[in-house]
Design a protein around this motif. Structure first.
Motif, PDB file in Angstrom:
ATOM      1  N   ILE A  55      -2.031  56.112  33.387  1.00  0.00           N
ATOM      2  CA  ILE A  55      -2.533  54.788  33.035  1.00  0.00           C
ATOM      3  C   ILE A  55      -2.587  54.681  31.525  1.00  0.00           C
ATOM      4  CG2 ILE A  55      -4.948  55.554  33.225  1.00  0.00           C
ATOM      5  CD1 ILE A  55      -5.588  52.679  34.246  1.00  0.00           C
ATOM      6  N   THR A  56      -2.084  53.582  31.005  1.00  0.00           N
ATOM      7  CA  THR A  56      -2.090  53.388  29.567  1.00  0.00           C
ATOM      8  C   THR A  56      -3.398  52.731  29.128  1.00  0.00           C
ATOM      9  OG1 THR A  56      -1.146  51.168  29.613  1.00  0.00           O
ATOM     10  CG2 THR A  56       0.405  53.023  29.680  1.00  0.00           C
ATOM     11  N   SER A  57      -3.584  52.630  27.837  1.00  0.00           N
ATOM     12  CA  SER A  57      -4.795  52.011  27.301  1.00  0.00           C
ATOM     13  C   SER A  57      -4.883  50.529  27.675  1.00  0.00           C
ATOM     14  CB  SER A  57      -4.847  52.171  25.786  1.00  0.00           C
ATOM     15  OG  SER A  57      -3.678  51.632  25.201  1.00  0.00           O
ATOM     16  N   SER A  58      -3.743  49.918  27.982  1.00  0.00           N
ATOM     17  CA  SER A  58      -3.736  48.513  28.383  1.00  0.00           C
ATOM     18  C   SER A  58      -3.800  48.335  29.897  1.00  0.00           C
ATOM     19  CB  SER A  58      -2.480  47.814  27.852  1.00  0.00           C
ATOM     20  OG  SER A  58      -1.313  48.457  28.335  1.00  0.00           O
ATOM     21  N   GLY A  59      -3.894  49.476  30.608  1.00  0.00           N
ATOM     22  CA  GLY A  59      -4.073  49.392  32.053  1.00  0.00           C
ATOM     23  C   GLY A  59      -2.812  49.439  32.883  1.00  0.00           C
ATOM     24  N   VAL A  60      -1.685  49.700  32.267  1.00  0.00           N
ATOM     25  CA  VAL A  60      -0.446  49.804  33.024  1.00  0.00           C
ATOM     26  C   VAL A  60      -0.420  51.151  33.746  1.00  0.00           C
ATOM     27  CG1 VAL A  60       2.067  49.870  32.887  1.00  0.00           C
ATOM     28  CG2 VAL A  60       0.775  48.312  31.413  1.00  0.00           C
ATOM     29  N   THR A  61      -0.150  51.103  35.030  1.00  0.00           N
ATOM     30  CA  THR A  61      -0.194  52.320  35.841  1.00  0.00           C
ATOM     31  C   THR A  61       1.191  52.713  36.340  1.00  0.00           C
ATOM     32  OG1 THR A  61      -0.663  51.033  37.846  1.00  0.00           O
ATOM     33  CG2 THR A  61      -2.546  51.858  36.605  1.00  0.00           C
ATOM     34  N   ASN A  62       1.298  53.990  36.671  1.00  0.00           N
ATOM     35  CA  ASN A  62       2.542  54.530  37.199  1.00  0.00           C
ATOM     36  C   ASN A  62       2.185  55.636  38.188  1.00  0.00           C
ATOM     37  OD1 ASN A  62       5.512  54.899  37.208  1.00  0.00           O
ATOM     38  ND2 ASN A  62       5.003  56.893  36.372  1.00  0.00           N
ATOM     39  N   TYR A  63       2.950  55.692  39.304  1.00  0.00           N
ATOM     40  CA  TYR A  63       2.653  56.676  40.345  1.00  0.00           C
ATOM     41  C   TYR A  63       3.929  57.381  40.793  1.00  0.00           C
ATOM     42  CZ  TYR A  63      -1.664  53.982  40.811  1.00  0.00           C
ATOM     43  OH  TYR A  63      -2.855  53.343  40.571  1.00  0.00           O
ATOM     44  N   VAL A  64       3.769  58.617  41.188  1.00  0.00           N
ATOM     45  CA  VAL A  64       4.874  59.308  41.837  1.00  0.00           C
ATOM     46  C   VAL A  64       5.048  58.676  43.214  1.00  0.00           C
ATOM     47  CG1 VAL A  64       3.436  61.112  42.873  1.00  0.00           C
ATOM     48  CG2 VAL A  64       5.838  61.585  42.351  1.00  0.00           C
ATOM     49  N   ASP A  65       6.276  58.619  43.696  1.00  0.00           N
ATOM     50  CA  ASP A  65       6.572  57.900  44.932  1.00  0.00           C
ATOM     51  C   ASP A  65       5.722  58.393  46.108  1.00  0.00           C
ATOM     52  OD1 ASP A  65      10.161  57.388  44.422  1.00  0.00           O
ATOM     53  OD2 ASP A  65       8.412  56.295  43.700  1.00  0.00           O
ATOM     54  N   SER A  66       5.451  59.670  46.167  1.00  0.00           N
ATOM     55  CA  SER A  66       4.767  60.233  47.331  1.00  0.00           C
ATOM     56  C   SER A  66       3.320  59.780  47.480  1.00  0.00           C
ATOM     57  CB  SER A  66       4.824  61.761  47.284  1.00  0.00           C
ATOM     58  OG  SER A  66       4.182  62.248  46.121  1.00  0.00           O
ATOM     59  N   VAL A  67       2.738  59.190  46.438  1.00  0.00           N
ATOM     60  CA  VAL A  67       1.339  58.760  46.521  1.00  0.00           C
ATOM     61  C   VAL A  67       1.186  57.246  46.407  1.00  0.00           C
ATOM     62  CG1 VAL A  67       0.627  60.953  45.501  1.00  0.00           C
ATOM     63  CG2 VAL A  67       0.723  58.914  44.052  1.00  0.00           C
ATOM     64  N   LYS A  68       2.275  56.545  46.197  1.00  0.00           N
ATOM     65  CA  LYS A  68       2.190  55.087  46.065  1.00  0.00           C
ATOM     66  C   LYS A  68       1.592  54.473  47.325  1.00  0.00           C
ATOM     67  CE  LYS A  68       5.934  54.333  42.748  1.00  0.00           C
ATOM     68  NZ  LYS A  68       7.301  53.792  42.525  1.00  0.00           N
ATOM     69  N   GLY A  69       0.646  53.575  47.125  1.00  0.00           N
ATOM     70  CA  GLY A  69      -0.023  52.928  48.248  1.00  0.00           C
ATOM     71  C   GLY A  69      -1.210  53.708  48.772  1.00  0.00           C
ATOM     72  N   ARG A  70      -1.361  54.958  48.336  1.00  0.00           N
ATOM     73  CA  ARG A  70      -2.478  55.780  48.809  1.00  0.00           C
ATOM     74  C   ARG A  70      -3.450  56.142  47.685  1.00  0.00           C
ATOM     75  NH1 ARG A  70      -1.617  60.791  50.680  1.00  0.00           N
ATOM     76  NH2 ARG A  70       0.240  61.171  49.399  1.00  0.00           N
ATOM     77  N   PHE A  71      -2.924  56.358  46.489  1.00  0.00           N
ATOM     78  CA  PHE A  71      -3.754  56.758  45.350  1.00  0.00           C
ATOM     79  C   PHE A  71      -3.864  55.613  44.360  1.00  0.00           C
ATOM     80  CE2 PHE A  71      -2.865  61.661  45.388  1.00  0.00           C
ATOM     81  CZ  PHE A  71      -3.198  61.706  46.727  1.00  0.00           C
ATOM     82  N   THR A  72      -5.013  55.551  43.670  1.00  0.00           N
ATOM     83  CA  THR A  72      -5.224  54.547  42.633  1.00  0.00           C
ATOM     84  C   THR A  72      -5.861  55.209  41.417  1.00  0.00           C
ATOM     85  OG1 THR A  72      -5.557  52.801  44.293  1.00  0.00           O
ATOM     86  CG2 THR A  72      -6.300  52.356  42.042  1.00  0.00           C
ATOM     87  N   ILE A  73      -5.228  55.043  40.272  1.00  0.00           N
ATOM     88  CA  ILE A  73      -5.784  55.548  39.017  1.00  0.00           C
ATOM     89  C   ILE A  73      -6.454  54.402  38.287  1.00  0.00           C
ATOM     90  CG2 ILE A  73      -3.634  55.190  37.719  1.00  0.00           C
ATOM     91  CD1 ILE A  73      -4.297  57.764  36.162  1.00  0.00           C
ATOM     92  N   SER A  74      -7.576  54.708  37.654  1.00  0.00           N
ATOM     93  CA  SER A  74      -8.283  53.695  36.877  1.00  0.00           C
ATOM     94  C   SER A  74      -9.008  54.394  35.732  1.00  0.00           C
ATOM     95  CB  SER A  74      -9.268  52.921  37.755  1.00  0.00           C
ATOM     96  OG  SER A  74     -10.247  53.785  38.304  1.00  0.00           O
ATOM     97  N   ARG A  75      -9.427  53.603  34.763  1.00  0.00           N
ATOM     98  CA  ARG A  75     -10.146  54.167  33.630  1.00  0.00           C
ATOM     99  C   ARG A  75     -11.288  53.247  33.231  1.00  0.00           C
ATOM    100  NH1 ARG A  75      -5.835  54.830  28.932  1.00  0.00           N
ATOM    101  NH2 ARG A  75      -7.650  55.189  27.581  1.00  0.00           N
ATOM    102  N   ASP A  76     -12.378  53.847  32.795  1.00  0.00           N
ATOM    103  CA  ASP A  76     -13.539  53.114  32.301  1.00  0.00           C
ATOM    104  C   ASP A  76     -13.811  53.652  30.907  1.00  0.00           C
ATOM    105  OD1 ASP A  76     -16.102  52.192  31.658  1.00  0.00           O
ATOM    106  OD2 ASP A  76     -16.730  52.168  33.743  1.00  0.00           O
ATOM    107  N   ASN A  77     -13.357  52.922  29.903  1.00  0.00           N
ATOM    108  CA  ASN A  77     -13.499  53.410  28.529  1.00  0.00           C
ATOM    109  C   ASN A  77     -14.962  53.558  28.128  1.00  0.00           C
ATOM    110  OD1 ASN A  77     -10.724  53.532  28.276  1.00  0.00           O
ATOM    111  ND2 ASN A  77     -10.560  51.546  27.244  1.00  0.00           N
ATOM    112  N   ALA A  78     -15.807  52.679  28.611  1.00  0.00           N
ATOM    113  CA  ALA A  78     -17.233  52.745  28.251  1.00  0.00           C
ATOM    114  C   ALA A  78     -17.874  54.036  28.759  1.00  0.00           C
ATOM    115  CB  ALA A  78     -17.965  51.536  28.804  1.00  0.00           C
TER     116      ALA A  78
END
Length: 111
Positions: free
Chosen positions: A51-74
């Motif tokens: 996940i980038t600082s602007s919130g753009v995410t990328n996943y390996v194909d095997s986890v797409k639809g199952r895993f979610t990455i997120s960030r809380d800068n605070a």
């Protein structure tokens, strides 16, 4: 220098869920990209999600639809929500903020 500490790993049955957390010792606001990698026994370490600082995410194909990455800068934290876990997801999961690695947290998917 920022240090990363992962938590949230454990034993879960197939089809279950876990949420991993990666807490940074300093601000992550300026960290352009943060990622989760994993390494299964006898296999090379692979990128799971980023996940980038602007919130753009990328996943390996095997986890797409199952895993979610997120960030809380605070909270200086990056999360990995893992649903519908499979035995193939068993691995040590590492947080990565280039060039810094966390120590890893073990996820075991087994009945």
């Amino acid at each position: 220098q920022v240090q990363l500490v992962e938590s949230g790993g454990g034993l879960v049955q197939p089809g279950g869920s876990l949420k991993l957390s990666c807490v940074a010792s300093g601000s992550i606001s300026s960290l352009w990209i943060m990622a989760w990698y994993r390494q299964a026994p006898g296999k090379v370490r692979e990128l799971v999600a980023s996940i980038t600082s602007s919130g753009v995410t990328n996943y390996v194909d095997s986890v797409k639809g199952r895993f979610t990455i997120s960030r809380d800068n605070a909270k200086r934290t990056v999360y990995l929500q893992m649903n519908s876990l499979q035995s193939e997801d068993t691995a040590v999961y590492y947080c990565f903020a280039p060039p810094i690695w966390g120590q890893g947290t073990l996820v075991t998917v087994s009945s």
